[in-house]
Design an enzyme around this catalytic site. Structure first.
Site, mmCIF file in Angstrom:
data_model
loop_
_atom_site.group_PDB
_atom_site.id
_atom_site.type_symbol
_atom_site.label_atom_id
_atom_site.label_comp_id
_atom_site.label_asym_id
_atom_site.label_seq_id
_atom_site.Cartn_x
_atom_site.Cartn_y
_atom_site.Cartn_z
ATOM 1 N N ASP A 62 0.848 -1.197 0.000
ATOM 2 C CA ASP A 62 0.000 0.000 0.000
ATOM 3 C C ASP A 62 0.882 1.245 0.000
ATOM 4 O O ASP A 62 2.028 1.197 0.437
ATOM 5 C CB ASP A 62 -0.866 0.045 1.274
ATOM 6 N N ARG A 110 -1.429 -0.733 -8.230
ATOM 7 C CA ARG A 110 -2.788 -0.285 -7.890
ATOM 8 C C ARG A 110 -2.766 1.225 -8.077
ATOM 9 O O ARG A 110 -1.845 1.888 -7.586
ATOM 10 C CB ARG A 110 -3.154 -0.626 -6.442
HETATM 11 C C1 FAD Z 1 -8.887 -1.087 -3.116
HETATM 12 C C2 FAD Z 1 -8.425 0.253 -2.647
HETATM 13 C C3 FAD Z 1 -7.163 0.389 -2.110
HETATM 14 C C4 FAD Z 1 -6.688 1.635 -1.699
HETATM 15 N N1 FAD Z 1 -5.397 1.760 -1.284
HETATM 16 C C5 FAD Z 1 -4.919 2.990 -1.000
HETATM 17 C C6 FAD Z 1 -3.541 3.194 -0.708
HETATM 18 O O1 FAD Z 1 -2.725 2.256 -0.688
HETATM 19 N N2 FAD Z 1 -3.127 4.453 -0.425
HETATM 20 C C7 FAD Z 1 -4.003 5.535 -0.450
HETATM 21 O O2 FAD Z 1 -3.551 6.658 -0.227
HETATM 22 N N3 FAD Z 1 -5.290 5.346 -0.730
HETATM 23 C C8 FAD Z 1 -5.780 4.129 -1.001
HETATM 24 N N4 FAD Z 1 -7.101 3.976 -1.313
HETATM 25 C C9 FAD Z 1 -8.055 5.092 -1.098
HETATM 26 C C10 FAD Z 1 -8.147 5.985 -2.318
HETATM 27 O O3 FAD Z 1 -6.933 6.675 -2.474
HETATM 28 C C11 FAD Z 1 -9.292 7.002 -2.188
HETATM 29 O O4 FAD Z 1 -9.102 7.814 -1.089
HETATM 30 C C12 FAD Z 1 -10.664 6.403 -2.053
HETATM 31 O O5 FAD Z 1 -10.797 5.240 -2.809
HETATM 32 C C13 FAD Z 1 -11.707 7.399 -2.518
HETATM 33 O O6 FAD Z 1 -11.475 7.740 -3.864
HETATM 34 P P1 FAD Z 1 -12.439 7.314 -5.067
HETATM 35 O O7 FAD Z 1 -11.611 7.006 -6.249
HETATM 36 O O8 FAD Z 1 -13.346 6.239 -4.623
HETATM 37 O O9 FAD Z 1 -13.198 8.642 -5.430
HETATM 38 P P2 FAD Z 1 -14.009 9.677 -4.556
HETATM 39 O O10 FAD Z 1 -14.440 10.720 -5.522
HETATM 40 O O11 FAD Z 1 -13.282 10.103 -3.347
HETATM 41 O O12 FAD Z 1 -15.244 8.826 -4.087
HETATM 42 C C14 FAD Z 1 -16.263 8.412 -4.974
HETATM 43 C C15 FAD Z 1 -17.468 7.971 -4.137
HETATM 44 O O13 FAD Z 1 -17.136 6.771 -3.442
HETATM 45 C C16 FAD Z 1 -17.623 6.789 -2.115
HETATM 46 N N5 FAD Z 1 -16.490 6.521 -1.207
HETATM 47 C C17 FAD Z 1 -15.177 6.692 -1.493
HETATM 48 N N6 FAD Z 1 -14.401 6.288 -0.456
HETATM 49 C C18 FAD Z 1 -15.243 5.852 0.516
HETATM 50 C C19 FAD Z 1 -15.060 5.335 1.837
HETATM 51 N N7 FAD Z 1 -13.849 5.120 2.364
HETATM 52 N N8 FAD Z 1 -16.169 5.008 2.534
HETATM 53 C C20 FAD Z 1 -17.393 5.187 2.036
HETATM 54 N N9 FAD Z 1 -17.635 5.681 0.790
HETATM 55 C C21 FAD Z 1 -16.581 6.021 0.040
HETATM 56 C C22 FAD Z 1 -18.265 8.108 -1.893
HETATM 57 O O14 FAD Z 1 -19.675 7.963 -1.981
HETATM 58 C C23 FAD Z 1 -17.799 8.984 -3.037
HETATM 59 O O15 FAD Z 1 -18.780 9.860 -3.449
HETATM 60 C C24 FAD Z 1 -7.572 2.758 -1.775
HETATM 61 C C25 FAD Z 1 -8.834 2.616 -2.317
HETATM 62 C C26 FAD Z 1 -9.271 1.414 -2.764
HETATM 63 C C27 FAD Z 1 -10.626 1.304 -3.392
#
Ligand code: FAD
Length: 297
Positions: free
Chosen positions: A125, A175
């Site tokens: 990560d 990722r």
């Molecule tokens: C499989 C996976 C692994 C990840 N690993 C990392 C990592 O190693 N390092 C890192 O910095 N980040 C990591 N992230 C988090 C990522 O960087 C984002 O902060 C997060 O996924 C929200 O971004 P989004 O692309 O979903 O878009 P956004 O525009 O932020 O979200 C889109 C929609 O998704 C929903 N949503 C998003 N996140 C959440 C949540 N946590 N809980 C509830 N609803 C939510 C909301 O309704 C939002 O409107 C990971 C995310 C995923 C899916």
């Protein structure tokens, strides 16, 4: 970040643990390996892959890192024994990155070697920006030795396009996510439109370069853009997968799967669930809005 998000994040320590737990239950598989593997088996039955994150980061002694490694090694054995479809996701700070980078590298090496023997895969990560350079260096070193290791890049960092160019020769298994930590504007984009454009530009670059990409997002626009690029490049399913967090937008998850794409669910578990939930919310109060929604839904 709305005022409400900030208020919720600040007052979180006053919220009874039982309520935080109710909310966390949706996003965290439980405290034990057994809990986690039960969730994995359920998701596998529904056609989803999984990756497991044993909670705990920012440790204070190398002993804690040894305990984390022991837990991950046990987890790898159990995944193999139960024949479930799950990789593991690790955080280098949990293996002592901030205490002793050499020891951290050695522990990661041990884990990846065992995963390789068991035909499994380890994703590193990406944490906050104080870890980016060291994480990518350690990844480079490990990638020279192993093919079953991947890394994460964050579209909100200004440096990421340069980072992926520098790693191009390794054709990493990536990722791609937007990034979850709150970073200063000097080093990160704060405008979501720019983050999204950078996400799409990075995704296109990585896929064109032949990297396997875990497209980690719940943003339907990013999913749409990904599908457009995949179609344009005529990529087979084996060249990419979608990734989503446990408990988030299960409807979108089902839609992606039903359209025939592979989808991996990221599953955090472990005794550190409370500290993890509070830390995530403090780091990024925007998430507090999701908690609020979840509480009153
Ligand atoms: C499989 C996976 C692994 C990840 N690993 C990392 C990592 O190693 N390092 C890192 O910095 N980040 C990591 N992230 C988090 C990522 O960087 C984002 O902060 C997060 O996924 C929200 O971004 P989004 O692309 O979903 O878009 P956004 O525009 O932020 O979200 C889109 C929609 O998704 C929903 N949503 C998003 N996140 C959440 C949540 N946590 N809980 C509830 N609803 C939510 C909301 O309704 C939002 O409107 C990971 C995310 C995923 C899916």
């Amino acid at each position: 970040m709305t005022l409400l998000d900030r208020v919720i994040a600040r007052t979180l320590p006053l919220v009874p643990k039982s309520i935080v737990r109710r909310v966390a239950n949706r996003y965290i598989a439980g405290e034990t390996t057994d809990d986690a593997l039960r969730v994995v088996a359920g998701l596998n039955a529904g056609g989803f892959r999984a990756t497991l994150d044993f909670l705990g980061e920012h440790i204070h002694s190398i002993d804690q890192a040894h305990r984390a490694i022991a837990e991950y090694l046990r987890l790898l054995e159990e995944i193999a024994r139960r024949r479930v479809d799950s990789t593991i996701s690790i955080k280098l700070t949990q293996l002592g990155l901030k205490l002793d980078a050499r020891a951290c590298l050695e522990m990661a090496r041990r884990l990846i070697r065992r995963a390789s023997e068991l035909n499994n895969f380890v994703r590193i990560d990406m944490e906050d920006s104080s870890c980016t350079t060291d994480t990518l260096e350690i990844y480079r070193e490990l990638r020279r030795e192993f093919s079953n290791v991947g890394v994460v890049v964050q579209a909100y960092l200004r440096r990421t396009m340069d980072d992926v160019c520098a790693l191009e020769d390794l054709r990493p298994n990536y990722r791609l996510c937007k990034g979850v930590y709150v970073e200063p504007r000097e080093i990160s984009y704060h405008d979501m439109r720019v983050i999204n454009r950078n996400y799409v530009a990075l995704l296109e670059k990585l896929l064109r370069n032949g990297s396997y990409v875990g497209i980690a997002t719940h943003d339907e626009l990013m999913v749409w853009e990904a599908l457009r690029i995949i179609r344009e490049l005529k990529l087979p399913n084996a060249a990419y997968e979608f990734q989503m967090l446990l408990g988030v937008d299960e409807q979108l998850r089902d839609i992606i799967r039903a359209a025939g794409h592979n989808l991996r669910v990221y599953i955090p578990f472990g005794g550190d669930w409370y500290a993890y939930s509070v830390r995530r919310l403090r780091e990024n109060p925007r998430l507090a809005g999701y908690v609020f929604k979840a509480m009153f839904k």
